[in-house]
Design an enzyme around this catalytic site. Sequence first.
Site, PDB file in Angstrom:
ATOM      1  N   HIS A  37       7.444  36.701   3.408  1.00 53.55           N
ATOM      2  CA  HIS A  37       8.420  36.324   4.449  1.00 53.55           C
ATOM      3  C   HIS A  37       9.884  35.520   3.873  1.00 53.55           C
ATOM      4  O   HIS A  37       9.581  35.438   2.510  1.00 53.55           O
ATOM      5  CB  HIS A  37       7.890  35.183   5.395  1.00 53.55           C
ATOM      6  CG  HIS A  37       7.492  33.927   4.640  1.00 53.55           C
ATOM      7  ND1 HIS A  37       6.375  33.612   3.967  1.00 53.55           N
ATOM      8  CD2 HIS A  37       8.162  32.765   4.765  1.00 53.55           C
ATOM      9  CE1 HIS A  37       6.447  32.700   3.600  1.00 53.55           C
ATOM     10  NE2 HIS A  37       7.683  31.879   3.761  1.00 53.55           N
ATOM     11  N   HIS A 120      15.272  34.213  -0.211  1.00 52.73           N
ATOM     12  CA  HIS A 120      14.369  34.899  -1.209  1.00 52.73           C
ATOM     13  C   HIS A 120      12.877  35.140  -0.561  1.00 52.73           C
ATOM     14  O   HIS A 120      12.511  34.566   0.579  1.00 52.73           O
ATOM     15  CB  HIS A 120      14.111  33.829  -2.346  1.00 52.73           C
ATOM     16  CG  HIS A 120      13.392  32.664  -2.005  1.00 52.73           C
ATOM     17  ND1 HIS A 120      14.133  31.716  -1.464  1.00 52.73           N
ATOM     18  CD2 HIS A 120      12.084  32.523  -2.426  1.00 52.73           C
ATOM     19  CE1 HIS A 120      12.978  30.639  -1.476  1.00 52.73           C
ATOM     20  NE2 HIS A 120      11.904  30.986  -1.896  1.00 52.73           N
TER      21      HIS A 120
END
Length: 193
Positions: A37, A120
């Site tokens: 995620h 990220h």
Amino acid sequence: MPRLFTALEIPRSAALSLSLLRGGLPGARWIDVENYHITLRFIGDVDGRTADEIVDRLDRIERPEFSLTLNGIGSFGSKKPHSLWAGVQPNAEMSALQGEIERICQRIGLPPDPRKFTPHVTLARLKSARLDDVIHYLSGRGNFYTAPFAVSRFVLMSSRESVGGGPYLTEEVFPLYEDSPDYGWAGGLEHPA
């Protein structure tokens, strides 16, 4: 109460590309593919009333869908790397969404997030990886990228007390609206005189 955070999900096609980066680094604990995620805002442990207020405020966000591309990989912790990540190509809509979530969290009394937003996807936690091994791993994979993918919602997730990396549970889903051109009256027909 579980730890809460808001996030963007990674679709199956991009997760498959990310999964191909697994392996080849001694001392890495790889994140399970289903736990990939992009964290928008770490909220932490909050009481039930605060959690309900967060959900209520997040549910009022009206932002358009957008497209994201993952590109590049790197590590956090320059002299003693502690995690590997895949980068996210800069995107104004994602930054605006993250900024609105941050403002909501502060308005309801949460302290500002002390870390600069660096979108990220965490790929691995590094406990005993040697710096030379990390440098070697990264040098052979720097040209990583995915095809663009649509982001049509963001989620409120929870994690149980652990060493990080999941398992994560989706607690609430918040759709983004379809960003289609405004055709005006009656679907694009001229308004009768």
